[in-house]
Design a protein around this motif. Structure first.
Motif, PDB file in Angstrom:
ATOM      1  N   HIS A 110       0.817  -1.222   0.000  1.00 28.06           N
ATOM      2  CA  HIS A 110       0.000   0.000   0.000  1.00 28.06           C
ATOM      3  C   HIS A 110       0.852   1.273   0.000  1.00 28.06           C
ATOM      4  O   HIS A 110       0.340   2.364  -0.189  1.00 28.06           O
ATOM      5  CB  HIS A 110      -0.888  -0.001   1.248  1.00 28.06           C
ATOM      6  N   LYS A 111       2.149   1.176   0.258  1.00 27.92           N
ATOM      7  CA  LYS A 111       2.953   2.368   0.527  1.00 27.92           C
ATOM      8  C   LYS A 111       3.010   3.391  -0.627  1.00 27.92           C
ATOM      9  O   LYS A 111       3.112   4.585  -0.359  1.00 27.92           O
ATOM     10  CB  LYS A 111       4.352   1.961   0.972  1.00 27.92           C
ATOM     11  N   GLN A 138       9.959  -1.794   2.055  1.00 28.74           N
ATOM     12  CA  GLN A 138       8.714  -1.500   1.339  1.00 28.74           C
ATOM     13  C   GLN A 138       8.537   0.000   1.121  1.00 28.74           C
ATOM     14  O   GLN A 138       8.148   0.436   0.042  1.00 28.74           O
ATOM     15  CB  GLN A 138       7.510  -2.025   2.135  1.00 28.74           C
ATOM     16  N   CYS A 261      -3.131  -5.010   9.827  1.00 28.45           N
ATOM     17  CA  CYS A 261      -1.946  -5.066  10.680  1.00 28.45           C
ATOM     18  C   CYS A 261      -1.502  -3.630  10.966  1.00 28.45           C
ATOM     19  O   CYS A 261      -1.794  -2.719  10.197  1.00 28.45           O
ATOM     20  CB  CYS A 261      -0.828  -5.868  10.024  1.00 28.45           C
ATOM     21  N   VAL A 262      -0.830  -3.452  12.106  1.00 24.15           N
ATOM     22  CA  VAL A 262      -0.416  -2.111  12.499  1.00 24.15           C
ATOM     23  C   VAL A 262       1.083  -2.070  12.787  1.00 24.15           C
ATOM     24  O   VAL A 262       1.561  -2.736  13.708  1.00 24.15           O
ATOM     25  CB  VAL A 262      -1.194  -1.634  13.750  1.00 24.15           C
ATOM     26  N   GLY A 264       3.142   1.443  11.918  1.00 23.69           N
ATOM     27  CA  GLY A 264       2.861   2.824  12.292  1.00 23.69           C
ATOM     28  C   GLY A 264       1.387   3.143  12.178  1.00 23.69           C
ATOM     29  O   GLY A 264       0.906   4.146  12.694  1.00 23.69           O
ATOM     30  N   SER A 266      -0.577   2.931   9.010  1.00 28.77           N
ATOM     31  CA  SER A 266      -1.120   3.567   7.809  1.00 28.77           C
ATOM     32  C   SER A 266      -2.040   2.675   6.985  1.00 28.77           C
ATOM     33  O   SER A 266      -3.046   3.152   6.465  1.00 28.77           O
ATOM     34  CB  SER A 266       0.001   4.146   6.941  1.00 28.77           C
ATOM     35  N   SER A 412      -2.048  -5.957   3.067  1.00 31.23           N
ATOM     36  CA  SER A 412      -1.265  -4.751   2.769  1.00 31.23           C
ATOM     37  C   SER A 412      -0.171  -4.981   1.732  1.00 31.23           C
ATOM     38  O   SER A 412       0.300  -4.034   1.115  1.00 31.23           O
ATOM     39  CB  SER A 412      -0.678  -4.176   4.049  1.00 31.23           C
TER      40      SER A 412
HETATM   41  C1  PLP Z   1       5.117  -0.993   5.953  1.00 33.35           C
HETATM   42  C2  PLP Z   1       4.177  -2.087   5.890  1.00 33.35           C
HETATM   43  C3  PLP Z   1       3.275  -2.328   6.947  1.00 33.35           C
HETATM   44  C4  PLP Z   1       3.276  -1.553   8.227  1.00 33.35           C
HETATM   45  O1  PLP Z   1       3.059  -0.184   8.102  1.00 33.35           O
HETATM   46  P1  PLP Z   1       1.677   0.511   8.432  1.00 33.35           P
HETATM   47  O2  PLP Z   1       1.979   1.956   8.325  1.00 33.35           O
HETATM   48  O3  PLP Z   1       1.258   0.116   9.808  1.00 33.35           O
HETATM   49  O4  PLP Z   1       0.707   0.078   7.402  1.00 33.35           O
HETATM   50  C5  PLP Z   1       2.355  -3.350   6.785  1.00 33.35           C
HETATM   51  N1  PLP Z   1       2.324  -4.118   5.687  1.00 33.35           N
HETATM   52  C6  PLP Z   1       3.193  -3.940   4.670  1.00 33.35           C
HETATM   53  C7  PLP Z   1       3.117  -4.820   3.482  1.00 33.35           C
HETATM   54  C8  PLP Z   1       4.135  -2.908   4.735  1.00 33.35           C
HETATM   55  O5  PLP Z   1       4.977  -2.709   3.723  1.00 33.35           O
END
Ligand code: PLP
Length: 452
Positions: A110-111, A138, A261-262, A264, A266, A412
């Motif tokens: 998702h980043k 990521q 999942c958490v 940070g 996002s 994610s």
């Molecule tokens: C970075 C990442 C996370 C954790 O970051 P959040 O900001 O909590 O989403 C989760 N899943 C994947 C695949 C990531 O790359």
């Protein structure tokens, strides 16, 4: 039965959802790390562009997505919402399980949703060069991609243990043209100080942030980009939840529980906040559940307090759930979930019981990943597998209670570049590890002294 809800390119949201006006109470102010007084826009302007600083505190419920950003998002968005029917059958549950698959983005997570927006706003502010940190790689890969699209230089500090263990994403970042350093590095004063203390330091996200912020703060045409935690990052990720709402409407169902999942916060914020808006404004009762590792139990065992965002105390101080900025994570395989803090928005929502959290051991998470891979065909990122574990447990509970609850989770990212983690799992080498209460207590003693 329909398995996939796709939408069309035109359905990519035209605006982001900003949760700030809908929070139960206002967010406590962000503090300057040197003075511990509330930050002004001037403090932040050394490292962030004007538009992102405005988004950080905006009280507008919706913010338009610039056409240039939306056009890039359309390369992979809308992402599919998929009914996990084979997983349901394997569990033998009457529950209906849907997942929103963010692994279809070019970098596999998702980043890029926020990377593209952040690079765009820096570009129009005249910035030539961005710095950042990355754990599993990521975020670094996503920012590097966005920088290459908008013709911006990119310098990435990668947590040393991941730099060594995850050569795949390091290569990806370099293919996008970024400079990548193992952190702690000798490129910065913060890095050199850490290396002097421990030349073999495995690094941490907190340390890598210090290095990236240092360079941005010292150079006027260099800014810093953060891939999670901050309000504007969660804002940019709400495209996930906005699309999911449309897709569930297509499917003719209402979500009973939304899971993510958490690290940070996002991807979870991105999928959950639009559902939170409906809970607040339309009186729905969707439960929102964040999932974290027992080895980094920020939401389940952290304290709600002001803390520094990084080891060297250079990043802004925010009120969040924290394990302490000196937290030293174990080398578990979900690198993206190893940050000591969490989004202040999510911490506040949890304090007000508008969301809940659950923590799992590694082996339970990897077992869930294996079942998911074998039934749905996608090998998940180890981070995302935490959400799968919680979704499966919801489905098992539904089986026991014979209810047909609708479970929606964010997948994610995919795990194509995380096969070494799965090798450890298959070889039976994974260890369950819970961060010791004593270490948490010690780490918390170093919190800034602020009347909370
Ligand atoms: C970075 C990442 C996370 C954790 O970051 P959040 O900001 O909590 O989403 C989760 N899943 C994947 C695949 C990531 O790359």
């Amino acid at each position: 039965m329909q398995t996939k809800y796709l939408l069309s390119q035109n359905d990519v949201p035209t605006r982001w959802y900003n949760v700030l006006p809908d929070l139960p109470v206002p967010l406590p102010p962000t503090l300057n790390p040197a003075t511990l007084q509330p930050v002004g826009a001037e403090d932040l302007s050394a490292i962030f562009p004007k538009d992102l600083i405005e988004q950080e505190v905006s009280q507008d419920r919706f913010i338009d997505i610039p056409a240039e950003v939306r056009e890039v998002l359309q390369l992979w968005r809308p992402t599919p919402l998929i009914r996990a029917s084979r997983l349901e059958q394997a569990i033998g549950t009457p529950a209906r399980i849907f997942f929103k698959y963010e692994g279809v983005s070019p970098t596999g997570s998702h980043k890029p949703n926020t990377a593209v927006a952040q690079v765009f706003y820096n570009k129009i502010a005249g910035i030539k060069h961005l710095t950042t940190e990355t754990g599993a790689g990521q975020w670094g890969a996503s920012l590097a991609m966005a920088c290459s699209f908008f013709d911006m230089a990119c310098q990435i500090f990668m947590v040393r243990v991941s730099y060594e263990q995850k050569p795949g994403r390091r290569t990806l970042m370099k293919m996008f043209g970024a400079d990548v350093f193992a952190s702690p590095s000798n490129q910065t004063a913060a890095g050199r100080a850490l290396l002097a203390q421990d030349p073999n330091s495995p690094g941490s996200l907190g340390m890598a942030i210090s290095e990236a912020v240092e360079i941005a703060a010292q150079n006027p045409d260099v800014n810093y980009a953060l891939g999670s935690v901050l309000n504007h990052v969660l804002l940019h990720q709400t495209v996930i939840g906005e699309e999911a709402l449309m897709q569930l409407e297509q499917a003719g169902v209402e979500a009973d529980v939304v899971i993510g999942c958490v690290g940070g916060g996002s991807n979870f914020g991105g999928i959950a906040l639009p559902f939170y808006r409906r809970n607040v404004l339309d009186g729905t009762h969707t439960r929102l559940v964040g999932v974290e590792p027992m080895a980094c139990p920020t939401l389940t065992k952290g304290v709600y307090a002001y803390d520094y965002g990084d080891t060297a105390k250079m990043a802004p101080v925010v009120k969040m759930k924290t394990l302490g900025h000196n937290f030293m994570p174990a080398g578990i395989h979900a690198g993206g979930l190893r940050y000591h803090g969490v989004s202040p928005i999510l911490a506040l929502l949890q304090e007000h019981d508008a969301m809940s959290a659950v923590a799992y051991y590694q082996t339970a998470v990897f077992e869930a990943a294996a079942l998911f891979t074998r039934t749905e065909g996608i090998i998940p990122a180890p981070e995302s597998a935490h959400a799968i574990r919680a979704a499966i447990d919801q489905a098992l509970e539904a089986k026991e209670k014979q209810d047909e609850r609708v479970i929606v989770f964010a997948l994610s990212g995919h795990g194509f570049l995380d096969t070494s983690a799965y090798d450890s799992y298959l070889a039976g080498n994974l260890q369950d590890y819970a961060y010791p209460e004593e270490s948490i207590r010690q780490s918390l003693e170093a919190l800034p002294q602020i009347a909370n």
